[in-house]
Design a protein around this motif. Structure first.
Motif, PDB file in Angstrom:
ATOM      1  N   TRP A   4       0.834  -1.204   0.000  1.00 18.37           N
ATOM      2  CA  TRP A   4       0.000   0.000   0.000  1.00 18.37           C
ATOM      3  C   TRP A   4       0.868   1.253   0.000  1.00 18.37           C
ATOM      4  O   TRP A   4       0.566   2.229  -0.699  1.00 18.37           O
ATOM      5  CB  TRP A   4      -0.903   0.008   1.239  1.00 18.37           C
TER       6      TRP A   4
ATOM      7  N   GLU B 101       2.240   1.944  -3.423  1.00 18.02           N
ATOM      8  CA  GLU B 101       1.177   2.311  -4.360  1.00 18.02           C
ATOM      9  C   GLU B 101       0.583   3.676  -4.055  1.00 18.02           C
ATOM     10  O   GLU B 101      -0.103   4.252  -4.918  1.00 18.02           O
ATOM     11  CB  GLU B 101       0.085   1.243  -4.328  1.00 18.02           C
ATOM     12  N   ASN B 102       0.815   4.194  -2.869  1.00 21.15           N
ATOM     13  CA  ASN B 102       0.260   5.485  -2.465  1.00 21.15           C
ATOM     14  C   ASN B 102       1.363   6.421  -1.976  1.00 21.15           C
ATOM     15  O   ASN B 102       1.157   7.211  -1.058  1.00 21.15           O
ATOM     16  CB  ASN B 102      -0.786   5.290  -1.367  1.00 21.15           C
TER      17      ASN B 102
ATOM     18  N   GLY C 114       3.605   9.559  -1.895  1.00 22.84           N
ATOM     19  CA  GLY C 114       3.556  10.944  -2.331  1.00 22.84           C
ATOM     20  C   GLY C 114       4.909  11.405  -2.822  1.00 22.84           C
ATOM     21  O   GLY C 114       5.899  10.662  -2.782  1.00 22.84           O
TER      22      GLY C 114
ATOM     23  N   SER D 260       8.691   9.540  -2.601  1.00 21.26           N
ATOM     24  CA  SER D 260       9.348   9.158  -3.852  1.00 21.26           C
ATOM     25  C   SER D 260      10.711   9.808  -4.011  1.00 21.26           C
ATOM     26  O   SER D 260      11.574   9.294  -4.739  1.00 21.26           O
ATOM     27  CB  SER D 260       8.461   9.547  -5.042  1.00 21.26           C
TER      28      SER D 260
ATOM     29  N   ASN E 256       8.141   2.900   2.967  1.00 17.93           N
ATOM     30  CA  ASN E 256       6.861   2.452   2.425  1.00 17.93           C
ATOM     31  C   ASN E 256       6.325   1.234   3.163  1.00 17.93           C
ATOM     32  O   ASN E 256       5.107   1.080   3.336  1.00 17.93           O
ATOM     33  CB  ASN E 256       6.994   2.139   0.932  1.00 17.93           C
TER      34      ASN E 256
ATOM     35  N   ARG F 199       4.824   2.584   6.326  1.00 19.76           N
ATOM     36  CA  ARG F 199       3.576   3.255   5.994  1.00 19.76           C
ATOM     37  C   ARG F 199       2.469   2.244   5.710  1.00 19.76           C
ATOM     38  O   ARG F 199       1.306   2.437   6.089  1.00 19.76           O
ATOM     39  CB  ARG F 199       3.772   4.171   4.792  1.00 19.76           C
ATOM     40  N   SER F 200       2.826   1.159   5.044  1.00 16.95           N
ATOM     41  CA  SER F 200       1.845   0.102   4.762  1.00 16.95           C
ATOM     42  C   SER F 200       1.336  -0.525   6.050  1.00 16.95           C
ATOM     43  O   SER F 200       0.127  -0.778   6.201  1.00 16.95           O
ATOM     44  CB  SER F 200       2.470  -0.974   3.864  1.00 16.95           C
TER      45      SER F 200
ATOM     46  N   HIS G  43      -1.042   1.861   7.793  1.00 19.49           N
ATOM     47  CA  HIS G  43      -2.350   1.844   7.133  1.00 19.49           C
ATOM     48  C   HIS G  43      -3.125   0.574   7.480  1.00 19.49           C
ATOM     49  O   HIS G  43      -4.350   0.605   7.706  1.00 19.49           O
ATOM     50  CB  HIS G  43      -2.165   1.946   5.619  1.00 19.49           C
TER      51      HIS G  43
END
Length: 543
Positions: free
Chosen positions: A320, A323-324, A326, A330, A341, A344-345, A348
């Motif tokens: 996730w 794929e999301n 910002g 990046s 990431n 962050r996944s 979430h």
């Protein structure tokens, strides 16, 4: 190494005098009777839990989630979707139950990893088979027995009495709620174990700290607190089993820093400004390290428990973050973008888990409110078979009613009231600890009046109910070393109370045992054990 401060000029000899005025009672010597009692009672509890562990020979109640999730963790490193008829396939010995891809789950993985490890270990035994009823329940039974061992050691450290410690172990071994939850593949018994283990570590840390202060009353730095660090590991594993352990983490953090502050005051350290001020010393050398050793270490252990999910390429929501991502993410270097990431996944994923828990309000016949747990008003009928045979009667019943031994819990309510009075009158640390830990396991649930809840949510604070009972019995019998004129009569009456309480619990558990263990008995005998309509119909009452 410890650093000793010079005596306060305004109080030239506070240290030794105050420490001696409030001595730390030594643990009973020799130590082997305490360990012998702990091991013997753990073996007794283990026999109770392992006998007929494979009955019923099928997945029942929430085993349908936890057992299969445990198998998936062992095979894939994350929870995986299963076929619709997976329960029936497992009952037939078929282990090819997987379908689709990763599955969304609402509890962290530690307890399920423990179920999986127990199952794999059982499969290695000559008489054991993995992915069998005994296999997916063996970890619960073993940890249930080990919790009894811990209970004895904790009670011994709090009471300094072999007799009271043994009574605590016996009471826990004979509680119906702990018994039933130790005989199926659910995770609440693991939360209870890790919470009690963390409390045990903090008790040892408390004794060690006071011993160091007795030797060096003005000390600031008291060395590394390895037992408190161990408590942080245990708390991380508890939260990694079920999130409700977070409340215990908060309570234990308050306890350990309160104990530290009280120990320093007893040692003669005082407020006075400067670098050796009691408040500054406590903050720098006790409170801040305690936060790191319990909360930070616990958070690291909790995060590490998701290692299988981190290592996977297709765990639920694993990508996730990527794929999301910002612009800010990046722009990170490649070696850092992946871990960021992944975190962050996971965050979430946790938000989704929390959303599920907050919205869990579906009605259930055996749902109950927190106030109903302690009076055992609505137990949970885990299993019932009205067509079982082999009982010597025309109509037989086989049941597993998950309910605490009523005699224990009802006496526990009296004991909690005694603890309130004891703490209010004497500020005894033991009464305060029992009350705070019971509150941590019980009171937060009152904040969720619409949530679907069950009586087994009370299991993690059961050990503190047991401690309240044995502390009450200790008060009733008095301290045999003080030699008061009324002591013989008081100890005799206290001994009678001690015996009555234990006999009531033993008799109550023995009476309920057939409906706790899926034993096939005549229907009439099952019916006479259903004392209230809510034990049969749940919240539906007599309907």
């Amino acid at each position: 190494m410890t650093t000793t401060a010079p005596p306060d000029a305004a109080d030239p000899a506070p240290s030794t005098a105050r420490v001696q005025a409030r001595p730390q009672p030594p643990m009973p010597r020799p130590s082997w009777p305490g360990w012998a009692a702990a091991v013997a009672l753990a073996l007794f509890a283990g026999v109770l839990r392992f006998v007929r562990l494979g009955q019923p020979a099928e997945i029942y109640f929430d085993e349908t989630y936890y057992a299969k999730d445990a198998f998936a963790l062992w095979r894939f490193g994350y929870e995986h979707e299963t076929l619709d008829n997976a329960d029936e396939l497992l009952a037939q010995g078929v282990h090819s139950i997987w379908s689709g891809g990763p599955d969304f789950v609402v509890h962290p993985p530690v307890g399920k990893w423990m179920i999986a490890l127990g199952d794999q270990a059982w499969g290695l035994l000559p008489f054991g088979t993995s992915m069998s009823p005994e296999g997916w329940r063996v970890a619960s039974a073993l940890v249930g027995a080990l919790t009894v061992l811990l209970m004895v050691r904790v009670a011994l450290r709090m009471t300094r009495s072999w007799m009271l410690a043994a009574a605590a172990g016996l009471l826990l071994a004979l509680d119906g709620l702990h018994f039933t939850m130790s005989r199926l593949a659910m995770v609440d018994v693991f939360v209870t174990f890790w919470v009690l283990a963390a409390f045990a570590c903090l008790l040892i840390d408390r004794d060690r700290m006071r011993d160091r202060l007795a030797a060096a009353p003005g000390a600031t730095w008291l060395g590394l607190r390895w037992w408190r660090l161990a408590a942080g590991v245990c708390l991380g594993l508890a939260v990694g089993t079920k999130w409700n352990a977070l409340f215990f983490m908060a309570a234990f953090g308050l306890l350990t820093v309160a104990w530290d502050y009280g120990a320093r005051r007893s040692a003669g350290q005082r407020r006075g400004g400067g670098l050796r001020d009691l408040r500054l010393t406590w903050l720098l050398f006790d409170a801040i390290p305690a936060f790191v050793q319990t909360v930070v270490v616990g958070a690291v252990v909790y995060t590490a428990s998701w290692a299988g999910w981190f290592a996977s390429s297709d765990g639920y929501g694993r990508h996730w973050g990527a794929e999301n991502a910002g612009p800010g993410v990046s722009a990170l270097p490649g070696w850092l973008e992946g871990p960021v990431n992944a975190v962050r996944s996971l965050i979430h994923y946790h938000a989704q888990m929390m959303e599920f828990h907050n919205g869990l309000s579906e009605p259930h016949d055996y749902a109950s409110r927190p106030w109903e747990w302690v009076v055992m008003r609505i137990p949970v009928a885990f299993f019932y078979d009205g067509e079982s045979g082999g009982c010597g009667s025309e109509k037989c019943s086989s049941a597993i009613l998950s309910i605490g031994t009523p005699a224990l819990w009802w006496i526990g309510l009296i004991a909690l009231a005694v603890m309130v009075g004891w703490w209010a009158t004497y500020r005894d640390w033991r009464a305060g600890a029992v009350l705070l830990c019971t509150a941590a396991g019980w009171l937060p649930w009152f904040a969720y009046p619409d949530r679907t809840m069950f009586v087994f949510y009370a299991l993690p604070f059961l050990p503190f109910i047991v401690l309240a009972i044995v502390l009450m019995l200790g008060l009733a019998m008095g301290d045999g070393e003080k030699g008061a004129a009324y002591l013989p009569a008081r100890r005799a009456l206290g001994g009678v109370l001690f015996g009555v309480v234990l006999l009531l619990v033993i008799a109550n558990f023995a009476f309920l045992y057939p409906v706790l263990s899926a034993e096939s008995i005549p229907y009439e005998q099952w019916a006479e054990r259903m004392w209230f309509d809510t034990w049969i119909f749940g919240s539906g009452g007599g309907g």
